[in-house]
Design a protein around this motif. Structure first.
Motif, short mmCIF file in Angstrom:
data_model
loop_
_atom_site.label_atom_id
_atom_site.label_comp_id
_atom_site.label_asym_id
_atom_site.label_seq_id
_atom_site.Cartn_x
_atom_site.Cartn_y
_atom_site.Cartn_z
N ILE A 206 0.80 -1.20 0.23
CA ILE A 206 -0.46 0.12 0.21
C ILE A 206 0.66 1.28 0.10
O ILE A 206 1.82 1.60 0.25
CB ILE A 206 -0.67 -0.25 1.42
N ASP A 207 0.60 2.53 -0.26
CA ASP A 207 0.85 3.36 -0.66
C ASP A 207 0.02 4.18 0.46
O ASP A 207 -0.56 5.00 0.83
CB ASP A 207 0.77 4.87 -1.35
N MET A 208 0.73 4.64 1.78
CA MET A 208 0.71 5.13 2.95
C MET A 208 0.08 6.60 2.67
O MET A 208 -0.44 7.68 3.47
CB MET A 208 1.45 5.29 4.08
N SER A 209 0.19 7.07 1.38
CA SER A 209 0.31 8.74 1.09
C SER A 209 -0.76 9.70 0.03
O SER A 209 -1.79 10.22 -0.09
CB SER A 209 1.92 9.25 0.50
N ASP A 210 -1.09 8.27 0.05
CA ASP A 210 -2.74 7.47 -0.63
C ASP A 210 -3.99 8.39 0.27
O ASP A 210 -4.27 7.94 1.29
CB ASP A 210 -3.18 6.31 -0.88
N GLU A 211 -4.17 9.70 0.01
CA GLU A 211 -5.41 10.20 1.31
C GLU A 211 -6.84 9.40 1.14
O GLU A 211 -7.40 9.46 1.53
CB GLU A 211 -5.85 11.49 1.04
N SER A 212 -7.07 8.58 -0.09
CA SER A 212 -8.53 7.43 -0.53
C SER A 212 -8.56 6.31 0.83
O SER A 212 -8.98 5.36 0.85
CB SER A 212 -8.51 6.98 -1.63
N LEU A 213 -6.49 6.13 1.03
CA LEU A 213 -7.04 4.80 1.85
C LEU A 213 -7.30 4.40 3.09
O LEU A 213 -6.60 5.40 3.86
CB LEU A 213 -5.23 4.50 1.79
N ASP A 214 -7.89 4.20 3.61
CA ASP A 214 -8.99 4.11 4.84
C ASP A 214 -7.58 3.05 5.88
O ASP A 214 -8.13 1.74 5.78
CB ASP A 214 -10.73 4.12 5.16
N PHE A 215 -6.35 3.42 6.09
CA PHE A 215 -5.46 2.52 6.63
C PHE A 215 -5.40 3.64 8.58
O PHE A 215 -5.07 4.33 9.09
CB PHE A 215 -4.63 2.19 6.30
N GLN A 216 -5.07 2.11 9.56
CA GLN A 216 -4.83 3.31 10.61
C GLN A 216 -3.45 1.81 11.04
O GLN A 216 -4.05 0.64 11.22
CB GLN A 216 -6.12 2.84 11.79
#
Length: 228
Positions: A206-216
């Motif tokens: 995954i790319d953590m800079s992707d603002e559409s990614l709901d990641f925590q």
């Protein structure tokens, strides 16, 4: 039935009717009345542990069947052999009725607490490396995605204070999925998410800079327990 043994300090704290309140006077009473004792290894050396004579048992709240109504002050408990344990030396970590897996889940809340497990505070700090005991929780592993490292029904200890990613096992939320996975940092903002059972669950990135990614990142796995 073998009677429970007590240290002089424990007896002095019990406030038994007719019993001296100071340790020196309890020792003198024990010698004068010839109390039976055993030498027990505790806290770095051998110490005498005394059996209370029957005449003091009613004041202690002990029945003829050995049931103890009031052994120690509320700040203490006893181990499996009946010796006192100072509960202030332990951290009681909530264990949630909640599983982390390769499936769907939700972050646990207080209503999902099943019970608690106790750990020595000094062990948590010195051996496990915990900074804040309030950041700890226990969760059960569900599924086979992390085998053989973590197996179905393993209990894992999570440190919510450790969200900085380095190579290791973490609890993460990806959309509506709450997972336990190995995280590996790649270049830039790229992150590899790895299951131990790679044949059945291939790794992905995954790319953590992707603002559409709901990641925590919820926390790091710092210990696990297993029934064998």
């Amino acid at each position: 039935m073998k009677k429970r043994l007590y240290s002089i300090a424990e007896i002095a704290k019990m406030q038994i009717s007719g019993m001296p309140k100071s340790k020196s006077n309890v020792i003198a009473r024990a010698k004068r009345e010839g109390w039976r004792f055993e030498m027990v290894y505790r806290q770095g050396g051998e110490h005498p542990m005394y059996e209370l004579p029957d005449k003091y048992l009613p004041g202690l709240g002990v029945s003829e069947h050995g049931k103890y109504a009031k052994d120690f002050p509320a700040s203490q408990a006893v181990d499996v052999d009946g010796y006192s344990v100072d509960v202030s030396e332990f951290s009681f970590v909530p264990r949630y009725e909640f599983g982390v897996s390769a499936g769907h889940g939700a972050l646990p809340d207080r209503e999902q607490i099943k019970d608690v497990m106790s750990f020595r505070k000094d062990w948590l700090r010195k051996t496990v490396g915990i900074n804040s005991l309030r950041d700890l929780l226990l969760i059960t592993v569900k599924g086979d995605s992390m085998e053989p490292d973590l197996k179905n029904q393993d209990t894992i200890l999570i440190d919510k204070g450790k969200t900085h990613i380095s190579d290791g096992f973490y609890i993460i939320r990806l959309g509506v999925d709450v997972l336990v996975k190995r995280l590996q940092r790649l270049g830039g903002s790229r992150l590899r998410i790895v299951s131990s059972n790679v044949d059945a669950y291939p790794p992905f990135e995954i790319d953590m800079s992707d603002e559409s990614l709901d990641f925590q990142v919820i926390g790091r796995v710092v210990w696990f327990g297993r029934t064998i």
